[in-house]
Design an enzyme around this catalytic site. Structure first.
Site, mmCIF file in Angstrom:
data_model
loop_
_atom_site.group_PDB
_atom_site.id
_atom_site.type_symbol
_atom_site.label_atom_id
_atom_site.label_comp_id
_atom_site.label_asym_id
_atom_site.label_seq_id
_atom_site.Cartn_x
_atom_site.Cartn_y
_atom_site.Cartn_z
ATOM 1 N N HIS A 20 15.616 22.101 34.495
ATOM 2 C CA HIS A 20 16.896 22.442 34.669
ATOM 3 C C HIS A 20 17.688 21.490 33.218
ATOM 4 O O HIS A 20 18.730 20.929 33.615
ATOM 5 C CB HIS A 20 17.476 21.824 35.865
ATOM 6 C CG HIS A 20 17.215 22.676 37.089
ATOM 7 N ND1 HIS A 20 17.063 24.224 37.012
ATOM 8 C CD2 HIS A 20 17.089 22.425 38.229
ATOM 9 C CE1 HIS A 20 16.709 24.349 38.296
ATOM 10 N NE2 HIS A 20 16.540 23.642 38.959
ATOM 11 N N HIS B 70 23.636 25.548 41.406
ATOM 12 C CA HIS B 70 22.550 24.969 42.305
ATOM 13 C C HIS B 70 23.331 24.558 43.522
ATOM 14 O O HIS B 70 22.706 23.604 44.126
ATOM 15 C CB HIS B 70 21.883 24.076 41.503
ATOM 16 C CG HIS B 70 20.501 23.985 41.973
ATOM 17 N ND1 HIS B 70 19.938 23.213 43.056
ATOM 18 C CD2 HIS B 70 19.435 24.256 41.111
ATOM 19 C CE1 HIS B 70 18.441 23.490 43.177
ATOM 20 N NE2 HIS B 70 18.233 24.251 42.078
ATOM 21 N N GLU C 19 20.166 31.190 42.997
ATOM 22 C CA GLU C 19 20.388 30.610 41.326
ATOM 23 C C GLU C 19 20.430 32.050 40.667
ATOM 24 O O GLU C 19 19.507 32.304 40.081
ATOM 25 C CB GLU C 19 19.209 29.667 41.144
ATOM 26 C CG GLU C 19 19.258 28.439 41.877
ATOM 27 C CD GLU C 19 18.042 27.681 41.724
ATOM 28 O OE1 GLU C 19 17.772 27.368 40.569
ATOM 29 O OE2 GLU C 19 17.215 27.507 42.682
#
Length: 350
Positions: free
Chosen positions: A105, A180, A315
């Protein structure tokens, strides 16, 4: 429409602003300029009971240690990059290794952990919180000065949230962003998401290795029924099976699915008991389905003890580690090319 703003906390002596947007239907969204984090969504059930349907905390201090990325925009690269290393146009780049020797991420100081500039844009039909951030060349190891804009757009005449993303870099770089948020349509986390039903227009998913990185193999869901959501299936089945792919993900899903993007909505999530349904439309080629297999721990979420499967993520993005797999949709953004992406979340009753 009603929009309020308050100081939610302080980061590096800078105020963190929390915005709450409410439409005439009573649907409500709260978000802050730290990480573009969505802290709360309030939506009606079939009895018009207004309850929160996303995981989030009550204080800013809890978000400063947010290992599960609750509600955040993640980037510059959503998902994992093997060993935090990649090559673009003959140049090698090394990123932080913040997840078992890999980059996850965007790294520990990715988009989720910085203060964005923010402003409110209001009209009769919608309310918008616009977040902007200038990520300098070399931040977290990524090339290029990158200008990012994220907009949360709440519609007044429907319980609909649009998230739009745009970005431009002065050097060729990687860019793959998503929100998220963890959804739990039961309301105020009364139940886990194990009995939620999920439908996805996807013919293939990406096989993972034991470190949750794509192997490069695209698996037809016709050959693997546990991953076939085209006609809908219950989440609980994956938590109890001995399927090697769900076992390695912690007894659930943490898998990218390639979407049939011509078919909209791409995704529908339903909680029959509350009557809530979430429809998702996206311009992105894939979605990572994460069923919250690892969110349990010795902490609470708005007074509810944390446990696995308390929420699930949808996502919408390009596939993880795509730079190593040229047959995956690419996340390479050329210099001065504009990145654009949009995902729409519509909340209805069944």
């Amino acid at each position: 429409m009603n929009v309020t703003k308050k100081v939610f906390g302080y980061k590096n002596n800078q105020p963190v602003k929390l915005y709450t947007l409410k439409n005439d239907q009573g649907f409500q969204l709260s978000c802050m300029d730290y990480g573009c984090i969505i802290t709360e969504m309030i939506a009606p059930d079939r009895n018009v009971e207004m309850e929160n349907i996303v995981l989030g905390f009550e204080t800013f201090e809890e978000y400063e240690n947010n290992p599960h990325f609750f509600g955040a925009v993640v980037g510059r690269f959503a998902g994992r990059i093997k060993e935090g290393a990649f090559t673009i146009e003959g140049t090698d780049y090394q990123l932080a290794k913040n997840s078992n020797g890999h980059n996850l991420h965007g790294g520990p100081k990715g988009f989720h952990s910085v203060l964005w500039d923010s402003k409110v844009i209001e009209s009769e039909d919608e309310a918008i919180v616009e977040f902007t951030y200038a990520s300098p060349d070399g931040e977290e190891g990524f090339p290029g000065n990158l200008s990012m804009t994220v907009r949360y757009i709440l519609k007044n005449d429907s319980n609909q949230l649009v998230i739009s993303y745009s970005g431009k870099s002065d050097q060729t770089t990687l860019l793959n962003v998503t929100n998220h948020s963890y959804f739990n349509l039961s309301g105020n986390f009364k139940r886990t998401i194990l009995d939620h039903g999920l439908t996805m227009k996807s013919d293939e998913y990406l096989e993972l290795d034991e470190e949750l990185l794509p192997t490069g193999k695209l698996v037809s869901v016709e050959e693997d029924p546990l991953f076939d959501f085209r006609s809908g299936r219950n989440i609980r089945e994956a938590s109890a099976t001995e399927h090697p792919q769900t076992k390695l993900a912690g007894n659930g899903y943490d898998h990218p699915f390639l979407l049939n993007t011509s078919e909209q909505p791409s995704i529908e999530l339903t909680d029959e008991e509350s009557g809530r349904k979430l429809r998702v439309e996206t311009t992105e080629p894939a979605v990572v389905l994460y069923t919250g297999n690892g969110v349990g721990g010795p902490y609470s979420i708005r007074g509810v003890e944390a446990q696995n499967y308390l929420g699930l993520c949808l996502e919408t993005q390009s596939p993880p580690d795509s730079v190593r797999h040229p047959h995956f949709p690419s996340s390479i953004l050329s210099a001065e090319e504009e990145f654009k992406s949009e995902t729409t979340y519509t909340f209805v009753l069944v």
